[in-house]
Design a protein around this motif. Sequence first.
Motif, PDB file in Angstrom:
ATOM      1  N   PHE A 183       0.853  -1.197   0.000  1.00 54.65           N
ATOM      2  CA  PHE A 183       0.000   0.000   0.000  1.00 54.65           C
ATOM      3  C   PHE A 183       0.886   1.243   0.000  1.00 54.65           C
ATOM      4  CE2 PHE A 183      -1.996   3.481   2.257  1.00 54.65           C
ATOM      5  CZ  PHE A 183      -3.247   3.551   1.670  1.00 54.65           C
ATOM      6  N   THR A 184       0.504   2.256  -0.789  1.00 53.53           N
ATOM      7  CA  THR A 184       1.185   3.549  -0.756  1.00 53.53           C
ATOM      8  C   THR A 184       0.138   4.647  -0.665  1.00 53.53           C
ATOM      9  OG1 THR A 184       1.187   3.938  -3.153  1.00 53.53           O
ATOM     10  CG2 THR A 184       3.030   2.663  -2.241  1.00 53.53           C
ATOM     11  N   ALA A 185       0.559   5.794  -0.155  1.00 55.91           N
ATOM     12  CA  ALA A 185      -0.371   6.920  -0.027  1.00 55.91           C
ATOM     13  C   ALA A 185      -0.798   7.435  -1.396  1.00 55.91           C
ATOM     14  CB  ALA A 185       0.283   8.043   0.776  1.00 55.91           C
ATOM     15  N   GLN A 186       0.013   7.179  -2.431  1.00 57.80           N
ATOM     16  CA  GLN A 186      -0.339   7.664  -3.771  1.00 57.80           C
ATOM     17  C   GLN A 186      -1.360   6.748  -4.452  1.00 57.80           C
ATOM     18  OE1 GLN A 186       2.862   7.707  -2.570  1.00 57.80           O
ATOM     19  NE2 GLN A 186       2.791   9.946  -2.313  1.00 57.80           N
ATOM     20  N   THR A 187      -1.108   5.422  -4.426  1.00 52.57           N
ATOM     21  CA  THR A 187      -2.035   4.499  -5.106  1.00 52.57           C
ATOM     22  C   THR A 187      -3.247   4.186  -4.258  1.00 52.57           C
ATOM     23  OG1 THR A 187      -0.926   2.535  -4.207  1.00 52.57           O
ATOM     24  CG2 THR A 187      -0.077   3.432  -6.278  1.00 52.57           C
ATOM     25  N   ARG A 188      -3.075   4.209  -2.911  1.00 52.20           N
ATOM     26  CA  ARG A 188      -4.136   3.896  -1.955  1.00 52.20           C
ATOM     27  C   ARG A 188      -4.728   2.517  -2.229  1.00 52.20           C
ATOM     28  NH1 ARG A 188      -7.824   7.718  -3.170  1.00 52.20           N
ATOM     29  NH2 ARG A 188      -9.098   7.324  -1.335  1.00 52.20           N
ATOM     30  N   MET A 189      -3.885   1.591  -2.687  1.00 49.72           N
ATOM     31  CA  MET A 189      -4.270   0.196  -2.944  1.00 49.72           C
ATOM     32  C   MET A 189      -3.126  -0.716  -2.531  1.00 49.72           C
ATOM     33  SD  MET A 189      -6.233  -0.085  -6.617  1.00 49.72           S
ATOM     34  CE  MET A 189      -4.706   0.166  -7.512  1.00 49.72           C
ATOM     35  N   SER A 190      -3.464  -1.972  -2.247  1.00 51.19           N
ATOM     36  CA  SER A 190      -2.456  -3.006  -2.051  1.00 51.19           C
ATOM     37  C   SER A 190      -3.007  -4.268  -2.704  1.00 51.19           C
ATOM     38  CB  SER A 190      -2.177  -3.236  -0.557  1.00 51.19           C
ATOM     39  OG  SER A 190      -3.367  -3.658   0.104  1.00 51.19           O
ATOM     40  N   LYS A 204      -6.938  -4.505  -3.518  1.00 54.48           N
ATOM     41  CA  LYS A 204      -7.843  -4.049  -2.456  1.00 54.48           C
ATOM     42  C   LYS A 204      -7.471  -2.617  -2.115  1.00 54.48           C
ATOM     43  CE  LYS A 204      -6.351  -4.287   1.497  1.00 54.48           C
ATOM     44  NZ  LYS A 204      -5.553  -4.828   2.598  1.00 54.48           N
ATOM     45  N   GLY A 205      -8.502  -1.743  -1.984  1.00 58.44           N
ATOM     46  CA  GLY A 205      -8.166  -0.367  -1.647  1.00 58.44           C
ATOM     47  C   GLY A 205      -9.376   0.537  -1.597  1.00 58.44           C
ATOM     48  N   ALA A 206      -9.111   1.844  -1.533  1.00 56.50           N
ATOM     49  CA  ALA A 206     -10.174   2.843  -1.487  1.00 56.50           C
ATOM     50  C   ALA A 206     -11.043   2.735  -2.731  1.00 56.50           C
ATOM     51  CB  ALA A 206      -9.577   4.232  -1.376  1.00 56.50           C
ATOM     52  N   SER A 207     -12.335   3.024  -2.582  1.00 52.31           N
ATOM     53  CA  SER A 207     -13.290   2.792  -3.662  1.00 52.31           C
ATOM     54  C   SER A 207     -12.917   3.530  -4.945  1.00 52.31           C
ATOM     55  CB  SER A 207     -14.698   3.198  -3.215  1.00 52.31           C
ATOM     56  OG  SER A 207     -14.714   4.550  -2.805  1.00 52.31           O
ATOM     57  N   ASP A 208     -12.570   4.820  -4.841  1.00 52.72           N
ATOM     58  CA  ASP A 208     -12.268   5.571  -6.059  1.00 52.72           C
ATOM     59  C   ASP A 208     -10.992   5.058  -6.719  1.00 52.72           C
ATOM     60  OD1 ASP A 208     -10.844   6.556  -3.827  1.00 52.72           O
ATOM     61  OD2 ASP A 208     -10.357   8.386  -4.919  1.00 52.72           O
ATOM     62  N   ILE A 222     -10.374  16.653   5.872  1.00 50.05           N
ATOM     63  CA  ILE A 222      -9.683  16.375   4.612  1.00 50.05           C
ATOM     64  C   ILE A 222      -9.891  14.902   4.323  1.00 50.05           C
ATOM     65  CG2 ILE A 222      -7.499  16.462   3.358  1.00 50.05           C
ATOM     66  CD1 ILE A 222      -6.468  18.430   5.442  1.00 50.05           C
ATOM     67  N   ALA A 223     -10.679  14.584   3.310  1.00 49.72           N
ATOM     68  CA  ALA A 223     -10.962  13.191   2.954  1.00 49.72           C
ATOM     69  C   ALA A 223      -9.966  12.703   1.903  1.00 49.72           C
ATOM     70  CB  ALA A 223     -12.383  13.068   2.432  1.00 49.72           C
ATOM     71  N   GLU A 224      -9.785  11.382   1.864  1.00 48.36           N
ATOM     72  CA  GLU A 224      -8.871  10.752   0.910  1.00 48.36           C
ATOM     73  C   GLU A 224      -7.532  11.482   0.917  1.00 48.36           C
ATOM     74  OE1 GLU A 224     -11.157  10.933  -2.666  1.00 48.36           O
ATOM     75  OE2 GLU A 224     -12.342   9.162  -2.166  1.00 48.36           O
ATOM     76  N   ALA A 225      -7.039  11.710   2.131  1.00 48.06           N
ATOM     77  CA  ALA A 225      -5.867  12.565   2.311  1.00 48.06           C
ATOM     78  C   ALA A 225      -4.602  11.894   1.772  1.00 48.06           C
ATOM     79  CB  ALA A 225      -5.689  12.895   3.788  1.00 48.06           C
ATOM     80  N   THR A 226      -3.863  12.628   1.005  1.00 54.11           N
ATOM     81  CA  THR A 226      -2.532  12.240   0.539  1.00 54.11           C
ATOM     82  C   THR A 226      -1.535  13.225   1.145  1.00 54.11           C
ATOM     83  OG1 THR A 226      -2.681  13.671  -1.398  1.00 54.11           O
ATOM     84  CG2 THR A 226      -3.478  11.399  -1.640  1.00 54.11           C
ATOM     85  N   PRO A 227      -0.235  12.893   1.126  1.00 52.40           N
ATOM     86  CA  PRO A 227       0.742  13.867   1.625  1.00 52.40           C
ATOM     87  C   PRO A 227       0.615  15.224   0.943  1.00 52.40           C
ATOM     88  CG  PRO A 227       1.783  11.729   1.314  1.00 52.40           C
ATOM     89  CD  PRO A 227       0.395  11.611   0.761  1.00 52.40           C
ATOM     90  N   GLY A 247       4.138   8.878  10.414  1.00 54.84           N
ATOM     91  CA  GLY A 247       4.639   8.140   9.265  1.00 54.84           C
ATOM     92  C   GLY A 247       5.558   8.976   8.386  1.00 54.84           C
ATOM     93  N   THR A 248       6.305   8.290   7.534  1.00 52.36           N
ATOM     94  CA  THR A 248       7.182   8.991   6.592  1.00 52.36           C
ATOM     95  C   THR A 248       6.373   9.902   5.676  1.00 52.36           C
ATOM     96  OG1 THR A 248       8.733   7.130   6.652  1.00 52.36           O
ATOM     97  CG2 THR A 248       8.897   8.636   4.781  1.00 52.36           C
ATOM     98  N   ASN A 249       5.155   9.468   5.321  1.00 50.79           N
ATOM     99  CA  ASN A 249       4.327  10.299   4.447  1.00 50.79           C
ATOM    100  C   ASN A 249       3.807  11.556   5.151  1.00 50.79           C
ATOM    101  OD1 ASN A 249       2.601   8.815   6.099  1.00 50.79           O
ATOM    102  ND2 ASN A 249       0.951   8.841   4.601  1.00 50.79           N
ATOM    103  N   ASP A 250       3.941  11.615   6.492  1.00 51.38           N
ATOM    104  CA  ASP A 250       3.545  12.828   7.229  1.00 51.38           C
ATOM    105  C   ASP A 250       4.665  13.854   7.293  1.00 51.38           C
ATOM    106  OD1 ASP A 250       0.954  11.940   7.922  1.00 51.38           O
ATOM    107  OD2 ASP A 250       1.748  10.776   9.591  1.00 51.38           O
TER     108      ASP A 250
END
Length: 708
Positions: free
Chosen positions: A402-409, A421-425, A517-522, A545-548
């Motif tokens: 999983f990554t904050a950019q793809t939001r899938m694993s 598997k991941g966020a709906s969008d 802030i929904a679907e938040a990315t860095p 996290g590193t993404n923070d």
Amino acid sequence: MSLFAPDLLRAALVRAVVMLRPDILWKNPVMFVVEVGTVLSFVYTAYKVIAPGSTMATLGYLIALDVWLLLTVLFANFAEALAEARGKAQADALRKTRQESPAQRLRVSDTARVPAGTLAAWLREPRSFIDEVPSTRLKPGDLVIVEAGQVIPGDGEIVEGVASVDESAITGESAPVVRESGGDRSGVTGGTRVLSDAILVRVTAAPGESFLDRMIALVEGAARQRTPNEIALSLVLSAFTLIFLIVVVALWPMAAHAEEYMKGFVGATELKSLGTDVPTLVALLVCLIPTTIGALLAAIGIAGMDRALRANLIAKSGKAVEVAGDVDTLLLDKTGTITLGNRRATRFVPLGSLAATEVGLLAALSSAADETPEGKSIVELQRRTSTALAAVPPSGARFIAFTAQTRMSGVDLPDGRVIRKGASDAVIKYVKAQNGVIPPHTDEQVNSFASQGMTPLLIAEGNAIVGLVVLEDILKPGIKERFERLRKMGIRTVMVTGDNPLTAKSIAEQAGVDDYIAEATPEAKLAYIRKEQAGGRLVAMMGDGTNDAPALAQADLGVAMNSGTQAAKEAGNMVDLDSDPTKLIEVVEIGKQLLMTRGALTTFSIANDLAKYFAIVPALFAGTLPWLKAIDVMNLTSPTSAILSAVIFNAIIIPLLIPIALRGVTYRPVGADALLRRNLLIWGLGGVVIPFVGIKLIDMLLAVSGMA
């Protein structure tokens, strides 16, 4: 630790005398001027002792002034020294927890890349590729094995394994915590002890630069720098001191000339030497300049840092604590802060021809290598609901993290099947890119769960969406009331979450936050912080996290979790050793208490000076300017008693205010207008009334003792 413990008092008294050295005291311009005036006053008194014609009454008055002027400087030094002594006592306690421990360092040629299974291999073949070295010889990048019962030799990050860790030596909390590789709870602190299992740790701090070392330096004052507000207030106090110094110095020739002039008139009342002797002029200066806040300013700043440290917060500078009191916007992660903790999978919902158990199997396969709590809960739910199908990925499976950019694993299986598997969008976008078909009513199902505050994750096999897994959160008890307190303080709260907008909106409404802030990315966090700052607001956020890291670095106040990644801890300007996401609210309260204490005592000091003017000015100049008798509202016994009473009160008010400076003014969550009214009513009015009462009482005591 008691504020007036005997050991602290002894250490502070010794330090207060040492701080009389000019090379130390010059850093406090107000008190440095008082010290110079005191020295001049002592020299003048010594001259009067040996000069002919001096009366015992005059000498007694001059000596009393000298003693109380010296006590004024000593009391000011004592306030700062007591604050420092509390810090040094805390540092000594921390030193006892720091110990040189043996470290089992791996012999690997490339520490940047850890071979898979290193920990397991070492446990199978003990001592096969390690060196036992002292913890003081470890360098950043070294890999060490720490087993149950051993002390973690230095700050670092877990790269393999999971263990229960006792952090009581650092945090004071006796309950053990779980630290594990992957995710945002991989950070460990040197000096803590592993209670169970074994972990492989990559050292991130050089000797002498660990959090424990930084805490010791901070509480000892070695790392403390004055904050911008403190420096600005010091400059204002210095300007006032310089102005009054010029005025008082000019009074000496004026008073001497007036005395000679009045002697030429027949029947003129004989003038006393008030206004023409150095001790009286120094007393006037000391009563005019803001000595009270000048004496307590450093102690207030040190005490603010001390309160942060007692709350297990390491601030990289005093500015971080001060900024906390001025924050306008708080960014809070939903999970662990607003909700009880990690979301847990509660059900599998098919969206096509597959059964719920088959959807669960695919979800579990895609989560088999997912180290996040959510991923683990999906595997656990599948095991509980399906005993016939075991979610064991076959040999050769390739896992997609999983990554904050793809939001899938997901996982790519050897037989060619691809599971995501991941966020709906994110999953819908992925399926459309594969020319797949979205099942009917997918959006309705997703929105239905999201509107109830749940988090639906879509499951895709190949280019087809086959179902979803539902994750649920539970709000923390009393969180809505806490946000209401922040709102009364004029602070906006913003919830940050990776959930879709419907889920985020539902939880935001339940929690009572001002925005989300929904679907938040860095990038989204960073953009929101910059937008708030562009509007003139100060922003605080917490992350682990590193993404923070980018957002923590951009925020005016970035609080990193001690359990988080090294990148987050380096980016933030404050580290929470307890790794408690709700601590951000306490951080703001500590900062506001610091500002309230400084504001309250500054108001009191200025109001104090007003009262002292009415005591000392009429007494000093009534002989040459008889009309000043009209403002002699205090009606003190004599001019010398008035001056001595004002100086005595000016000295004793400093130690009386030390407990308030060190403990802080009682914090109340009120707005700026209400705070200003409270300061003026309590500290302003009190600062005027108390000196009138105090100086009059001292004057009466002097009269009774025959010293008036």
